[in-house]
Design a protein around this motif. Structure first.
Motif, PDB file in Angstrom:
ATOM      1  N   ILE A  19      12.480   6.763 -32.527  1.00 49.98           N
ATOM      2  CA  ILE A  19      13.585   6.419 -31.634  1.00 49.98           C
ATOM      3  C   ILE A  19      13.802   4.913 -31.604  1.00 49.98           C
ATOM      4  O   ILE A  19      14.941   4.427 -31.649  1.00 49.98           O
ATOM      5  CB  ILE A  19      13.331   6.971 -30.215  1.00 49.98           C
ATOM      6  CG1 ILE A  19      13.368   8.504 -30.224  1.00 49.98           C
ATOM      7  CG2 ILE A  19      14.361   6.422 -29.220  1.00 49.98           C
ATOM      8  CD1 ILE A  19      12.968   9.151 -28.906  1.00 49.98           C
ATOM      9  N   ALA A  20      12.709   4.159 -31.550  1.00 51.41           N
ATOM     10  CA  ALA A  20      12.815   2.697 -31.557  1.00 51.41           C
ATOM     11  C   ALA A  20      13.517   2.209 -32.815  1.00 51.41           C
ATOM     12  O   ALA A  20      14.437   1.367 -32.759  1.00 51.41           O
ATOM     13  CB  ALA A  20      11.427   2.075 -31.458  1.00 51.41           C
ATOM     14  N   GLU A  21      13.133   2.735 -33.954  1.00 53.17           N
ATOM     15  CA  GLU A  21      13.722   2.293 -35.217  1.00 53.17           C
ATOM     16  C   GLU A  21      15.193   2.694 -35.317  1.00 53.17           C
ATOM     17  O   GLU A  21      16.024   1.915 -35.810  1.00 53.17           O
ATOM     18  CB  GLU A  21      12.906   2.859 -36.378  1.00 53.17           C
ATOM     19  CG  GLU A  21      11.524   2.236 -36.473  1.00 53.17           C
ATOM     20  CD  GLU A  21      10.609   2.872 -37.495  1.00 53.17           C
ATOM     21  OE1 GLU A  21       9.606   2.243 -37.863  1.00 53.17           O
ATOM     22  OE2 GLU A  21      10.890   4.023 -37.928  1.00 53.17           O
ATOM     23  N   ALA A  22      15.537   3.889 -34.834  1.00 52.26           N
ATOM     24  CA  ALA A  22      16.935   4.323 -34.868  1.00 52.26           C
ATOM     25  C   ALA A  22      17.814   3.437 -33.991  1.00 52.26           C
ATOM     26  O   ALA A  22      18.936   3.079 -34.374  1.00 52.26           O
ATOM     27  CB  ALA A  22      17.035   5.782 -34.419  1.00 52.26           C
ATOM     28  N   LEU A  23      17.316   3.074 -32.825  1.00 52.80           N
ATOM     29  CA  LEU A  23      18.093   2.212 -31.931  1.00 52.80           C
ATOM     30  C   LEU A  23      18.267   0.816 -32.508  1.00 52.80           C
ATOM     31  O   LEU A  23      19.332   0.206 -32.374  1.00 52.80           O
ATOM     32  CB  LEU A  23      17.419   2.152 -30.558  1.00 52.80           C
ATOM     33  CG  LEU A  23      17.555   3.410 -29.697  1.00 52.80           C
ATOM     34  CD1 LEU A  23      16.613   3.345 -28.500  1.00 52.80           C
ATOM     35  CD2 LEU A  23      18.993   3.596 -29.222  1.00 52.80           C
ATOM     36  N   MET A  24      17.226   0.308 -33.148  1.00 50.85           N
ATOM     37  CA  MET A  24      17.341  -1.025 -33.748  1.00 50.85           C
ATOM     38  C   MET A  24      18.360  -1.053 -34.880  1.00 50.85           C
ATOM     39  O   MET A  24      19.090  -2.036 -35.044  1.00 50.85           O
ATOM     40  CB  MET A  24      15.970  -1.506 -34.223  1.00 50.85           C
ATOM     41  CG  MET A  24      15.054  -1.945 -33.093  1.00 50.85           C
ATOM     42  SD  MET A  24      13.546  -2.777 -33.647  1.00 50.85           S
ATOM     43  CE  MET A  24      12.634  -1.388 -34.351  1.00 50.85           C
ATOM     44  N   ALA A  28      20.435  -2.324 -31.122  1.00 49.29           N
ATOM     45  CA  ALA A  28      19.774  -2.499 -29.833  1.00 49.29           C
ATOM     46  C   ALA A  28      18.579  -3.445 -29.940  1.00 49.29           C
ATOM     47  O   ALA A  28      17.933  -3.535 -30.990  1.00 49.29           O
ATOM     48  CB  ALA A  28      19.309  -1.154 -29.292  1.00 49.29           C
ATOM     49  N   THR A  29      18.289  -4.130 -28.858  1.00 54.30           N
ATOM     50  CA  THR A  29      17.048  -4.866 -28.710  1.00 54.30           C
ATOM     51  C   THR A  29      16.023  -3.896 -28.137  1.00 54.30           C
ATOM     52  O   THR A  29      16.307  -3.219 -27.149  1.00 54.30           O
ATOM     53  CB  THR A  29      17.221  -6.052 -27.752  1.00 54.30           C
ATOM     54  OG1 THR A  29      18.221  -6.931 -28.293  1.00 54.30           O
ATOM     55  CG2 THR A  29      15.919  -6.811 -27.565  1.00 54.30           C
ATOM     56  N   GLY A  38      -2.325  -2.546 -31.781  1.00 54.39           N
ATOM     57  CA  GLY A  38      -2.201  -2.383 -33.225  1.00 54.39           C
ATOM     58  C   GLY A  38      -0.972  -1.615 -33.661  1.00 54.39           C
ATOM     59  O   GLY A  38      -0.136  -2.148 -34.429  1.00 54.39           O
ATOM     60  N   PRO A  39      -0.796  -0.366 -33.221  1.00 55.01           N
ATOM     61  CA  PRO A  39       0.395   0.397 -33.638  1.00 55.01           C
ATOM     62  C   PRO A  39       1.703  -0.256 -33.217  1.00 55.01           C
ATOM     63  O   PRO A  39       2.697  -0.210 -33.963  1.00 55.01           O
ATOM     64  CB  PRO A  39       0.199   1.748 -32.948  1.00 55.01           C
ATOM     65  CG  PRO A  39      -1.271   1.860 -32.724  1.00 55.01           C
ATOM     66  CD  PRO A  39      -1.733   0.466 -32.434  1.00 55.01           C
ATOM     67  N   LEU A  40       1.729  -0.872 -32.039  1.00 57.91           N
ATOM     68  CA  LEU A  40       2.963  -1.500 -31.565  1.00 57.91           C
ATOM     69  C   LEU A  40       3.399  -2.629 -32.492  1.00 57.91           C
ATOM     70  O   LEU A  40       4.594  -2.810 -32.746  1.00 57.91           O
ATOM     71  CB  LEU A  40       2.763  -2.048 -30.151  1.00 57.91           C
ATOM     72  CG  LEU A  40       2.382  -1.049 -29.057  1.00 57.91           C
ATOM     73  CD1 LEU A  40       2.116  -1.781 -27.748  1.00 57.91           C
ATOM     74  CD2 LEU A  40       3.464   0.008 -28.868  1.00 57.91           C
ATOM     75  N   GLN A  41       2.435  -3.374 -32.995  1.00 58.40           N
ATOM     76  CA  GLN A  41       2.749  -4.532 -33.828  1.00 58.40           C
ATOM     77  C   GLN A  41       3.256  -4.158 -35.209  1.00 58.40           C
ATOM     78  O   GLN A  41       3.756  -5.008 -35.946  1.00 58.40           O
ATOM     79  CB  GLN A  41       1.514  -5.431 -33.928  1.00 58.40           C
ATOM     80  CG  GLN A  41       1.174  -6.104 -32.601  1.00 58.40           C
ATOM     81  CD  GLN A  41      -0.198  -6.744 -32.579  1.00 58.40           C
ATOM     82  OE1 GLN A  41      -1.004  -6.537 -33.492  1.00 58.40           O
ATOM     83  NE2 GLN A  41      -0.494  -7.504 -31.538  1.00 58.40           N
ATOM     84  N   THR A  42       3.147  -2.890 -35.572  1.00 58.47           N
ATOM     85  CA  THR A  42       3.655  -2.450 -36.878  1.00 58.47           C
ATOM     86  C   THR A  42       5.111  -2.002 -36.808  1.00 58.47           C
ATOM     87  O   THR A  42       5.705  -1.677 -37.845  1.00 58.47           O
ATOM     88  CB  THR A  42       2.803  -1.281 -37.431  1.00 58.47           C
ATOM     89  OG1 THR A  42       2.980  -0.122 -36.615  1.00 58.47           O
ATOM     90  CG2 THR A  42       1.332  -1.653 -37.485  1.00 58.47           C
ATOM     91  N   VAL A  43       5.699  -1.960 -35.619  1.00 61.53           N
ATOM     92  CA  VAL A  43       7.100  -1.555 -35.477  1.00 61.53           C
ATOM     93  C   VAL A  43       7.961  -2.797 -35.697  1.00 61.53           C
ATOM     94  O   VAL A  43       8.249  -3.561 -34.766  1.00 61.53           O
ATOM     95  CB  VAL A  43       7.373  -0.923 -34.097  1.00 61.53           C
ATOM     96  CG1 VAL A  43       8.805  -0.380 -34.048  1.00 61.53           C
ATOM     97  CG2 VAL A  43       6.385   0.194 -33.814  1.00 61.53           C
ATOM     98  N   THR A  44       8.358  -3.002 -36.918  1.00 66.62           N
ATOM     99  CA  THR A  44       9.061  -4.219 -37.307  1.00 66.62           C
ATOM    100  C   THR A  44      10.362  -4.391 -36.529  1.00 66.62           C
ATOM    101  O   THR A  44      11.198  -3.485 -36.476  1.00 66.62           O
ATOM    102  CB  THR A  44       9.377  -4.186 -38.818  1.00 66.62           C
ATOM    103  OG1 THR A  44       8.164  -4.003 -39.545  1.00 66.62           O
ATOM    104  CG2 THR A  44      10.051  -5.478 -39.258  1.00 66.62           C
ATOM    105  N   GLY A  45      10.507  -5.554 -35.909  1.00 69.27           N
ATOM    106  CA  GLY A  45      11.727  -5.880 -35.177  1.00 69.27           C
ATOM    107  C   GLY A  45      11.671  -5.608 -33.698  1.00 69.27           C
ATOM    108  O   GLY A  45      12.529  -6.082 -32.954  1.00 69.27           O
ATOM    109  N   ALA A  46      10.680  -4.821 -33.258  1.00 65.98           N
ATOM    110  CA  ALA A  46      10.566  -4.501 -31.836  1.00 65.98           C
ATOM    111  C   ALA A  46       9.594  -5.446 -31.154  1.00 65.98           C
ATOM    112  O   ALA A  46       8.663  -5.975 -31.783  1.00 65.98           O
ATOM    113  CB  ALA A  46      10.095  -3.059 -31.652  1.00 65.98           C
TER     114      ALA A  46
END
Length: 244
Positions: A19-24, A28-29, A38-46
């Motif tokens: 969902i985060a990647e689709a919104l970006m 969207a910010t 760790g997992p959060l830091q792999t979501v590029t752009g978020a």
């Protein structure tokens, strides 16, 4: 979605990440939250924010950080959840409270903290489950938590009628995520099944006999954020391959 700030709890993996990647992609910010950095830091752009939805003080601090970094929150996706199965006889007080603290109490906390930012436009999209609409055998606590989440969403929709804020729940069947992998291991341990047979238990539980892809759930969330879904409110939307 340009100019909109979305916050997704449990956003580092699985459905939340999709969902985060689709919104970006739509401009969207996005802030993603979770217990592990760790997992959060792999979501590029978020923007990653470590936050435990089961801890009220952590939610207060985490939402404040997200707001300080990226401004008011317009889209709230309470997605963080835990999926454990046990008969009621084997569900002790500790397990019951752990499931409720994350799946139901956690969603309440995140929504309550984000809602003041949604003056004339907002979207609250809770990730429930097909177990929020029917009884899931051997998972009383999980089923109760997901039913409760849908009740919360429906009550909030009734409370805020006439505003530009909508409240809906997504109810997927078995989705191809780490939860399925973990459940496969549990089934193998409990029954002695092979990995393929254990996985087939969950595949077979979806009427169309395949696991749902995270992108299918993310697509539904994206649609709910769009202009053509502005009259969709208080709904529990099944993404389950034909459940009735």
């Amino acid at each position: 979605m340009k100019g909109r700030h979305a916050l997704i709890s449990g956003g580092g993996t699985g459905i939340g990440r999709a969902i985060a990647e689709a919104l970006m992609v739509e401009g969207a910010t996005v802030t993603v939250t979770g217990r592990r950095a760790g997992p959060l830091q792999t979501v590029t752009g978020a923007a990653p924010v470590v936050m435990d939805v089961a801890d009220p003080s952590s939610v207060t601090a985490g939402i404040a950080t997200a707001r300080d970094q990226n401004g008011p929150i317009h889209i709230c996706v309470p997605n963080a959840g835990i999926a454990v199965g046990a008969s009621l006889a084997k569900t002790d007080e500790e397990m019951w409270r752990a499931v409720m603290a994350t799946n139901l109490d956690g969603a309440y906390r995140v929504i309550r903290a984000c809602l003041p930012d949604m003056d004339d436009w907002g979207r609250v999209i809770a990730v429930s489950s097909i177990a929020g609409l029917k009884g899931l055998k051997g998972a009383a606590a999980y089923t109760a938590s997901k039913h409760g989440l849908i009740g919360l969403i429906r009550a909030l929709a009734a409370d805020h009628l006439g505003r530009g804020v909508t409240f809906n729940a997504l109810c997927p069947g078995y989705v191809d995520t780490d939860i399925v992998t973990d459940n496969t291991a549990r089934i193998m341990s409990r029954t002695g099944m092979s990995e393929s047979d254990a996985r087939e238990v969950m595949i077979g539980a979806n009427p169309h006999r395949r696991l749902i892809e995270v992108e299918e759930v993310a697509g539904a969330a994206l649609w709910l954020c769009g202009a053509n879904a502005r009259s969709v409110n208080g709904q529990a939307i099944q993404i389950a391959g034909g459940e009735f």
